[in-house]
Design a protein around this motif. Structure first.
Motif, PDB file in Angstrom:
ATOM      1  N   ASP A  25      -1.791   2.314  -8.869  1.00  0.00           N
ATOM      2  CA  ASP A  25      -2.351   0.785  -8.594  1.00  0.00           C
ATOM      3  C   ASP A  25      -2.098  -0.521  -7.578  1.00  0.00           C
ATOM      4  N   PRO A  26      -3.420   0.204  -7.763  1.00  0.00           N
ATOM      5  CA  PRO A  26      -4.120  -0.587  -6.055  1.00  0.00           C
ATOM      6  C   PRO A  26      -3.705  -2.657  -6.088  1.00  0.00           C
ATOM      7  N   TRP A  27      -3.488  -2.796  -7.204  1.00  0.00           N
ATOM      8  CA  TRP A  27      -3.805  -4.798  -7.221  1.00  0.00           C
ATOM      9  C   TRP A  27      -2.334  -5.005  -7.006  1.00  0.00           C
ATOM     10  N   ASP A  28      -0.951  -3.998  -7.587  1.00  0.00           N
ATOM     11  CA  ASP A  28      -0.002  -4.236  -7.142  1.00  0.00           C
ATOM     12  C   ASP A  28       1.002  -4.309  -5.895  1.00  0.00           C
ATOM     13  N   LEU A  29       0.361  -3.493  -5.312  1.00  0.00           N
ATOM     14  CA  LEU A  29       0.973  -3.070  -3.997  1.00  0.00           C
ATOM     15  C   LEU A  29       0.257  -4.385  -2.843  1.00  0.00           C
ATOM     16  N   LEU A  30      -1.327  -4.621  -3.622  1.00  0.00           N
ATOM     17  CA  LEU A  30      -2.310  -5.646  -2.979  1.00  0.00           C
ATOM     18  C   LEU A  30      -1.170  -7.354  -3.015  1.00  0.00           C
ATOM     19  N   ALA A  31      -1.194  -7.107  -3.922  1.00  0.00           N
ATOM     20  CA  ALA A  31       0.023  -8.568  -4.417  1.00  0.00           C
ATOM     21  C   ALA A  31       1.616  -8.792  -4.123  1.00  0.00           C
ATOM     22  N   ARG A  32       1.907  -7.099  -3.582  1.00  0.00           N
ATOM     23  CA  ARG A  32       3.488  -6.967  -3.035  1.00  0.00           C
ATOM     24  C   ARG A  32       2.610  -7.223  -1.139  1.00  0.00           C
ATOM     25  N   GLY A  33       1.196  -7.487  -0.420  1.00  0.00           N
ATOM     26  CA  GLY A  33       1.505  -7.260   0.569  1.00  0.00           C
ATOM     27  C   GLY A  33       1.559  -6.661   1.360  1.00  0.00           C
ATOM     28  N   GLU A  34       0.924  -4.836   0.859  1.00  0.00           N
ATOM     29  CA  GLU A  34       1.854  -3.740   0.905  1.00  0.00           C
ATOM     30  C   GLU A  34       0.907  -2.840   1.389  1.00  0.00           C
ATOM     31  N   GLY A  35      -0.826  -3.986   1.541  1.00  0.00           N
ATOM     32  CA  GLY A  35      -1.908  -2.724   1.588  1.00  0.00           C
ATOM     33  C   GLY A  35      -3.629  -4.136   1.819  1.00  0.00           C
ATOM     34  N   VAL A  36      -4.104  -3.145   2.082  1.00  0.00           N
ATOM     35  CA  VAL A  36      -4.773  -3.971   2.443  1.00  0.00           C
ATOM     36  C   VAL A  36      -6.636  -3.941   1.321  1.00  0.00           C
ATOM     37  N   LEU A  37      -7.455  -3.718   0.469  1.00  0.00           N
ATOM     38  CA  LEU A  37      -8.028  -3.070   0.065  1.00  0.00           C
ATOM     39  C   LEU A  37      -9.539  -3.216   0.896  1.00  0.00           C
ATOM     40  N   VAL A  38     -10.340  -2.368   2.038  1.00  0.00           N
ATOM     41  CA  VAL A  38     -11.990  -2.153   2.072  1.00  0.00           C
ATOM     42  C   VAL A  38     -13.061  -2.418   1.985  1.00  0.00           C
ATOM     43  N   ASN A  39     -14.349  -2.801   2.237  1.00  0.00           N
ATOM     44  CA  ASN A  39     -15.017  -2.496   1.713  1.00  0.00           C
ATOM     45  C   ASN A  39     -15.434  -1.213   2.651  1.00  0.00           C
ATOM     46  N   GLU A  40     -16.979  -0.307   1.898  1.00  0.00           N
ATOM     47  CA  GLU A  40     -17.369   0.702   1.693  1.00  0.00           C
ATOM     48  C   GLU A  40     -17.854   1.218   3.066  1.00  0.00           C
ATOM     49  N   GLN A  41     -18.759  -0.214   3.423  1.00  0.00           N
ATOM     50  CA  GLN A  41     -19.605   0.015   4.789  1.00  0.00           C
ATOM     51  C   GLN A  41     -18.596   0.021   6.124  1.00  0.00           C
ATOM     52  N   LEU A  42     -16.862  -0.940   5.750  1.00  0.00           N
ATOM     53  CA  LEU A  42     -15.818  -0.623   7.294  1.00  0.00           C
ATOM     54  C   LEU A  42     -15.921   0.712   6.797  1.00  0.00           C
TER      55      LEU A  42
END
Lengths: 797, 344
Positions: free
Chosen positions: A544-561
C-alpha cells in the motif's frame, strides 16, 4: 642504391594494385571511423567545458541554499563582510535561453566572457544598457532586451553571459542570486559559515561538469564503436600487409643475396609503410570529418534530449584531432605490420621463399590463440560476477568480444574438421578439407564479420528493448490528457478555478531542486489521485505505498537515485532541512538524468509554502481535449504554447528517443560494411594465391566453373557458421549492455526482449554480403586461363 | 577572461589613448574638476565624492616589533567612477579596489579586493567614519580614533589608530597642483597617527607600534597627458617633522612638497624646490626600479638618502606598482614610505 631498392619494393604494389587498394582503404576506413567518433566526442566535450567554464561548477566550490531556493543578496554581502571570498551567480531561462549573470569584479579567475577585452568598453558591461555575450543564434533567439549584443563563440551553446545586475533585471530576480562561487584561496581569518549563513551549504567542485559526468556513458559508447571499427579496419590491413610481405619474400631474398644490408632494407620497408600510413591517415581523417559532420546534428539533438546538454551543431577543425588521426593510422599500421616485419627480419638469408607458409603455419599459433581466448572469456565471466562501475562494464564487453573473436577460428576449425571426418571421401571431403585449409587466411576477415554482427545484434536488441520499455513507461507516466502551464501564481490560481469544473481532475506539478544523499535531485509533489494509483508501477515497494504516501509517511524515489545512492526500502531520505522520510517505493524513470523524490502534495506545501504550482496535468475524456483547448485559448486567454496534449508529448519523447540512437544505427551499418569489405578483400587476395592448389583438382577433371561454385559455397558456409556464433554472442552483448552498462551509466536496468525478425534480417544481410564478396573472386577463378593452371605443373619451384 | 586584465582596462577607462598609470591623465568628461579656493569641510570630506572620477583613502605605517625589527603596512581603498553619480544597486557606477600589504625586511605580503558600489560590499561613510571593502575596515566614531583591519591569504593585521596632531592640507589649502599645465587634485593628510596592534604573519603574531600616515585625495584628472608615473615620499623624521614630496615624471619632471612641522604647521613648496634623484636600481618583478634615492629640500636643509627596507615591496595587483617602507639617513634620519608607479 636506396632508389633501386625502393623501386624494387614499390614494383610489388604496381603489380598488385588491389592489394595496395586494400591496404590503403582498410587503413583509411579504420582511421575514418575512429577519428570521426573522436571528432564528435571532442566537439561535445568542448561544449561541456565551455558550459562548465562559464558557470564555474567544475573549478570552484559553491554555496547553495540548503532548501534549493534562491539566496538573498544580503546574505552574499554578509558573507563578503565576514571575510568570505565568494562571487554571486544569477541563472535562469528566458525564451529558452540560459541567462547567466556574473559579477566580474569578484568572480574567481578565468570566469566570464573571454573576449571581453576585444575592443570592449568595460564600463558598458557593468553599467548602462549592459551587454549580452553569446553565440549569434542564441542572441537572436533572445530577442531585443535593450542591451548591446556581443557575438562570442567561445561561450557555451544556448547560453548568454551578462552582468549580474542585468541578469537579475531580465529574470525578474532583483535582490536574489542562485549560488555563490567560493574562490579557491580564502583569507587567513573569516567567520564560520554556520554563523554567517546557516541556510547555505557548501558543495564541492565537481572536477568536471555535471553534464560531462552524465554523458560520459554516451561518449564511451561512441568510443567503443570507434574502437570496434578501428579493430575491424586493422584486421583488413593486417591481412593485406601479411600477404604483401609473403609475396615479397622471394624479392627480399634476392635483394639480400645481391648484398643489400638487412638494416637498410628494413628501414626502407618501414619508410614505405609510414608513407602509406600517412597517406591513408590523411584520407581517413578527411572521411572521418565528413562522417562526424553528418552525424553531429543527431548527436547534438540526442544530448540535448537525453541529458539537457547543449552541444554546438557544427564541427570545428581541431589540429589535435588531425594529429591524433594520423597517429592512430601510423600506430595501426605498426600494429598490423609488426608481426610481418619481425618474420622478415628473422628470415634466414638462404631460406627458400615459401609463399603459403604464413597461412599454413597455424598449428602452434592456434594453440596460443585458444588459450588467450579462454583467458579473456574467464575474465569476462569474472567481471560479470564481481565487476563494479562503468569501466568494468566496458571491460567486460571488450573481454567478451575479443575472447569470442579469438575463439572463432578455433571453433570453425573444429567444425570443419568434423565435417571433413563425417563426409565420404571424394569431392565433398576435399571441399571441407580445402575450406579448413583456407581458414587461416580468412580468419581475420571472419573475426571482423563476427564482431560486426554481434555488435549489430547486441546494440539493436538493446535499443529495441529500451524502446519497448520506454513506450510502456510513457503510457504509464503521461496519464493526463492535457498539460497546461501558467505564467505566474495569479494566473495559476485563476486557471485552477477555471478548469476545475470542466475536468475530472487537476493534478498540480510542483517541484524543487535539492540534494539527496549527496546527489542532485528533484522533489516532486503528488496529489492523492486515482491517476497515480492506476497507472504507476513499482520496481520495488512496501504494501500500500499510495496510502502511506498520502498520509505523508514516506516518499517514492526513482530507480536512478535508488541505485546511485545505494538506498534500500525503508531508508530515510531528507526532503527538507530537518525532515526525513522513509522510502516506500521505487519506480522506473527512464530518460531522466537526475534523481527524483515524490512526496505527497499536502506535506510538500507545508515544507515549501513559497513554491506554488505553475504547471498542471488535466484528466478528462480524450475526446474533450480539443474542445477544452479552444475554450482555454479563446475564453480564458491561455496562450497556445502554454498547453500541450499527451499525444504531442509522447510523440516528442519518442522522437528524442529515436534520434538518440540514429548515430548508433549509422555506426552499426558502417561497421558491418567494413566487415563485408574485409571478407571481399581476403577472398580476392587468397584467390590469386590458390591457383597452385586448385590446379591439381582442375587437372583431375573438375571444371573451372565448378571450382568457382565451390568458392561461393565455401564463403557462404563460413558466413553461416560465423553467424551462428555471432547470434549468441550478440545476445550476450545485449545482456551486458542492458543489465550492466545501462545500470552503471544511466542508473536503470531494462528488461531484455528478443527480436527474431531483426536477427533473421541481419543473417540474410550477412549471407548476402558474403555471397557478394565471394562472387568476384569466384568469377575470376572460373575465368582463370587454363594456361595459368597448366603453368603450375610446368613451373615447379 | 582574466579578471586582472579586465580590471586594468576598467581602472583606466580610456585605455585606448593611454597606458598604465598614464591613463589617469585622461580628460574627465562630465566629472567635477577641483577648483582652487574651495574650502574643505570636515567630517563631510572624509566621505566619498562620487562626482569625481577617482579618490583614495591611503594609509601607510612604519612599525617596530618587540625585538626592534622594522615593519611596514599599507591599507588603501580606491574609488573609481564610471559616471559622476553615486547610484544604487548593481547599476551604481562606482567601483572600489582595496590593497593591503605588510612588509618585513625580507618578505612582502600583498592582497587585493575588488567591489561594486551600491550593493554594500564596499564604501565609505563620513560620520561615523567607516571605510570598508569586504571584511577590511578603517572605522571609528571620529576620524582621530580608528580601528584598522585587513586580511589576506597569508597575513592579517588588526591595528588601533590614534591621531596626535591636526589634519594637514596639502598644496594651496588642499588644492594640490600636479602639472605645469594646471592639473590638480584635492589633497589632505593625517600624518600624525600613532599606530599599535598585531600583525598576523605565517611565523606567528607580532605585536607592533609605530607611526601611520593617511593621505586623502580625489580628482577627475590628476595627471597631464605626458606624465607617465610618479615617485612619492612620505617621510617622518626622528625630530617629529614630516615631509611629503613627489616627483611626477613627464617631458619635464614636476615636483611638489609639503614640510610639516612637529606641531602640524605646513609649508607648501612649488615645482622644483623638492628634488629626488635615483641612486641605484634594483630588479624587481622583471623591471628596473630605483630603490635608493637622494632626496633634497634645500630650503629646510634636507639632504637625505632614502633606502627601501625591502627592495621587493612590489604590489602585484591589478595595476602593479612599488610601495614599501624606507629608512632615511643623511642630514636627517627617520623612516617613511615610498610609492613608485609607472615603471614598465
Amino acid at each position: 642504391m636506396t632508389r633501386v631498392i625502393l623501386s624494387a619494393l614499390t614494383s610489388h604494389w604496381w603489380r598488385n594494385p588491389v592489394q595496395l587498394f586494400t591496404l590503403l582503404a582498410g587503413l583509411a576506413l579504420a582511421t575514418a571511423l575512429w577519428s570521426g567518433v573522436q571528432a564528435i566526442n571532442a566537439e561535445a566535450r568542448a561544449s561541456y567545458d565551455a558550459a562548465a567554464a562559464t558557470l564555474g561548477e567544475a573549478q570552484f566550490d559553491q554555496l547553495v541554499a540548503s532548501d534549493g531556493g534562491l539566496i538573498a543578496q544580503d546574505t552574499y554581502i554578509a558573507l563578503r563582510r565576514a571575510g568570505w571570498l565568494v562571487s554571486p551567480v544569477v541563472e535562469g531561462r528566458l525564451q529558452g535561453v540560459r541567462v547567466v549573470g556574473l559579477d566580474p569584479l569578484t568572480a574567481p579567475g578565468g570566469l566570464g566572457p573571454v573576449s571581453l577585452s576585444e575592443g570592449a568598453d568595460i564600463g558598458a558591461f557593468l553599467f548602462g544598457a549592459g551587454q549580452l555575450f553569446g553565440r549569434a543564434e542564441v542572441l537572436e533567439a533572445l530577442g531585443d532586451t535593450g542591451a548591446d549584443l556581443i557575438v562570442a563563440n567561445d561561450i557555451a551553446p544556448g547560453t548568454i553571459i551578462t552582468d549580474i545586475g542585468l541578469a537579475q533585471r531580465l529574470l525578474g530576480q532583483d535582490g536574489a542570486v542562485n549560488r555563490l562561487l567560493v574562490a579557491p584561496v580564502q583569507p587567513l581569518i573569516q567567520r564560520p559559515l554556520s554563523e554567517v549563513a546557516p541556510d547555505l551549504s557548501r558543495r564541492a567542485a565537481e572536477g568536471g561538469s555535471d553534464v560531462g559526468r552524465l554523458t560520459d556513458s554516451f561518449h564511451l559508447n561512441l568510443t567503443a564503436f570507434g574502437l570496434l571499427s578501428f579493430a575491424v579496419g586493422i584486421f583488413i590491413v593486417n591481412g593485406a600487409i601479411g600477404l604483401a610481405f609473403e609475396e615479397r619474400r622471394s624479392m627480399v631474398r634476392t635483394l639480400r643475396a645481391l648484398g643489400v644490408p638487412l638494416g637498410r632494407l628494413m628501414a626502407l620497408i618501414v619508410a614505405e609503410l609510414l608513407a602509406f600510413a600517412l597517406l591513408a591517415g590523411v584520407i581517413g581523417v578527411g572521411i572521418g570529418y565528413l562522417i562526424a559532420a553528418a552525424l553531429l546534428p543527431d548527436v547534438a539533438a540526442t544530448l540535448r534530449g537525453l541529458y539537457g546538454a547543449d552541444v554546438g551543431g557544427t564541427l570545428s577543425l581541431r589540429p589535435v584531432w588531425w594529429l591524433s588521426g594520423l597517429a592512430i593510422a601510423v600506430g595501426g599500421t605498426g600494429l598490423a605490420a609488426g608481426a610481418a616485419l619481425y618474420r622478415l627480419w628473422r628470415m634466414p638469408l638462404l631460406a627458400s621463399a615459401q609463399p603459403r607458409a604464413w597461412a599454413m603455419a597455424a598449428g602452434q599459433g592456434r594453440l596460443w590463440q585458444a588459450a588467450l581466448s579462454a583467458l579473456l572469456l574467464v575474465i569476462a565471466g569474472g567481471l560479470t560476477l564481481w565487476g563494479e562501475g562503468l569501466a568494468a562494464g566496458f571491460g567486460l564487453l571488450a573481454a567478451l568480444l575479443i575472447g569470442a573473436a579469438l575463439a572463432l577460428p578455433v571453433v570453425l576449425d573444429l567444425v570443419l574438421g568434423l565435417g571433413e571426418r563425417l563426409s565420404r571421401p571424394g569431392l565433398v571431403q576435399w571441399f571441407w578439407a580445402d575450406t579448413r585449409q583456407q581458414l587461416p587466411g580468412l580468419s581475420l576477415a571472419l573475426m571482423a564479420l563476427l564482431l560486426a554482427m554481434a555488435a549489430n545484434v547486441g546494440v539493436s536488441t538493446m535499443v529495441s528493448s529500451f524502446r519497448l520499455t520506454f513506450t510502456g513507461f510513457l503510457d504509464q507516466r503521461l496519464a493526463s490528457e492535457l498539460y497546461v502551464s501558467a505564467a505566474d501564481d495569479a494566473q495559476a490560481e485563476a486557471l485552477v478555478a477555471y478548469v476545475t469544473p470542466r475536468v475530472r481532475a487537476v493534478l498540480p506539478l510542483i517541484s524543487v531542486e535539492l540534494t539527496v544523499a549527496g546527489l542532485p535531485a528533484e522533489l516532486y509533489a503528488a496529489r492523492d489521485d486515482a491517476t497515480y494509483r492506476d497507472n504507476w508501477q513499482f520496481l520495488e515497494a512496501v504494501p500500500d505505498p499510495w496510502d502511506l504516501l498520502a498520509r505523508g509517511e514516506g516518499v517514492l524515489v526513482n530507480e536512478q537515485l535508488f541505485r546511485r545512492a545505494g538506498l534500500s526500502l525503508g531508508d530515510a531520505v531528507s526532503v527538507a532541512t530537518d525532515t526525513a522520510l522513509p522510502i516506500i517505493g521505487v519506480y522506473g524513470d527512464y530518460g531522466n538524468p537526475v534523481g527524483q523524490v515524490i512526496l505527497t502534495e499536502t506535506l510538500f506545501r507545508t515544507l515549501y509554502p513559497d513554491i506554488g504550482p505553475l504547471r498542471f496535468g488535466l484528466r478528462l475524456p480524450p475526446e474533450d481535449v480539443a474542445d477544452l483547448r479552444s475554450t482555454l485559448r479563446d475564453d480564458f486567454g491561455l496562450a497556445e504554447g502554454a498547453m500541450i496534449n499527451q499525444a504531442a508529448i509522447k510523440a516528442f519523447s519518442l522522437e528524442v528517443f529515436d534520434r538518440t540512437f540514429t548515430v548508433t544505427t549509422a555506426l552499426n551499418v558502417l561497421t558491418l560494411a567494413v566487415a563485408a569489405f574485409a571478407i571481399l578483400m581476403s577472398l580476392l587476395t587468397l584467390a590469386a594465391l590458390r591457383v597452385p592448389q586448385l590446379a591439381p583438382v582442375w587437372a583431375l577433371g573438375l571444371t573451372r566453373k565448378a571450382l568457382g561454385r565451390f568458392e561461393v559455397a565455401r564463403a557462404i558456409l563460413l558466413a553461416v557458421l560465423t553467424t551462428l556464433m555471432a547470434l549468441p554472442l550478440g545476445l550476450a552483448l545485449a545482456w551486458v549492455l542492458l543489465a550492466v552498462v545501462n545500470v552503471e551509466a544511466f542508473g536503470w536496468r531494462l528488461p531484455m526482449f528478443l527480436f527474431p525478425g531483426d536477427y533473421a534480417r541481419l543473417t540474410l544481410f550477412a549471407l548476402g554480403a558474403a555471397l557478394l564478396a565471394a562472387l568476384w573472386p569466384a568469377r575470376k577463378l572460373a575465368r582463370t586461363p587454363p594456361a595459368a593452371l597448366l603453368k603450375v605443373f610446368s613451373n615447379e619451384r | 577572461m582574466n579578471v586582472r586584465v579586465f580590471f586594468l582596462l576598467l581602472w583606466l577607462p580610456i585605455a585606448a589613448q593611454a597606458q598604465g598609470f598614464a591613463g589617469l591623465g585622461a580628460t574627465g568628461d562630465g566629472f567635477a574638476v577641483p577648483e582652487r579656493g574651495v574650502p574643505l569641510t570636515f567630517p563631510a570630506d572624509h566621505g566619498p565624492h562620487p562626482d569625481y572620477r577617482i579618490e583614495w583613502w591611503y594609509l601607510t605605517a612604519t612599525l617596530t616589533g618587540p625585538d626592534g625589527t622594522p615593519y611596514g603596512l599599507q591599507w588603501t581603498l580606491f574609488r573609481s567612477a564610471l559616471a559622476p553619480e553615486a547610484g544604487a544597486g548593481w547599476d551604481a557606477p562606482q567601483l572600489w579596489m582595496g590593497h593591503a600589504a605588510v612588509t618585513t625586511p625580507d618578505r612582502h605580503f600583498v592582497t587585493e579586493r575588488l567591489a561594486r558600489g551600491g550593493v554594500g560590499q564596499a564604501g565609505v561613510t563620513a560620520s561615523p567614519f567607516v571605510a570598508w571593502i569586504d571584511d577590511w575596515q578603517m572605522a571609528g566614531d571620529t576620524f582621530d580614533e580608528m580601528r584598522l583591519t585587513a586580511t589576506g591569504p597569508d597575513f592579517a593585521y588588526d591595528m588601533a589608530l590614534l591621531a596626535n596632531g591636526p589634519l594637514v592640507l596639502q598644496g594651496d589649502a588642499g588644492y594640490s597642483v600636479k602639472s605645469a599645465a594646471g592639473q590638480a587634485s584635492y589633497y589632505y593628510s593625517q600624518p600624525f597617527f600613532d599606530i599599535s596592534g598585531t600583525l598576523v604573519l605565517p611565523e606567528g603574531e607580532v605585536p607592533v607600534t609605530g607611526q601611520a600616515w593617511l593621505d586623502r585625495e580625489w580628482s577627475s584628472q590628476p595627471l597631464a597627458s605626458d606624465q607617465t608615473g610618479w615617485d612619492w615620499f612620505s617621510l617622518v623624521f626622528d625630530d617629529g617633522a614630516r615631509l611629503m614630496g613627489f616627483a611626477l615624471r613627464g617631458d619635464d619632471t614636476f615636483t611638489a612638497a609639503t614640510w610639516i612641522a612637529p606641531d602640524g604647521q605646513a609649508t607648501a613648496y612649488p615645482d622644483g624646490a623638492f628634488q629626488a634623484e635615483p641612486l641605484s636600481q634594483s630588479t624587481v618583478a622583471g623591471r628596473q626600479i630605483p630603490t635608493r634615492w637622494q632626496v633634497r629640500l634645500p630650503d629646510k636643509g634636507i639632504d637625505v638618502t632614502v633606502e627601501a627596507l625591502n627592495e621587493a615591496a612590489w604590489m602585484d595587483v591589478s595595476v602593479p606598482y612599488w610601495e614599501g617602507p624606507v629608512m632615511v639617513s643623511g642630514s636627517h634620519s627617520g623612516r617613511g614610505y615610498l610609492e613608485m608607479t609607472g615603471y614598465e
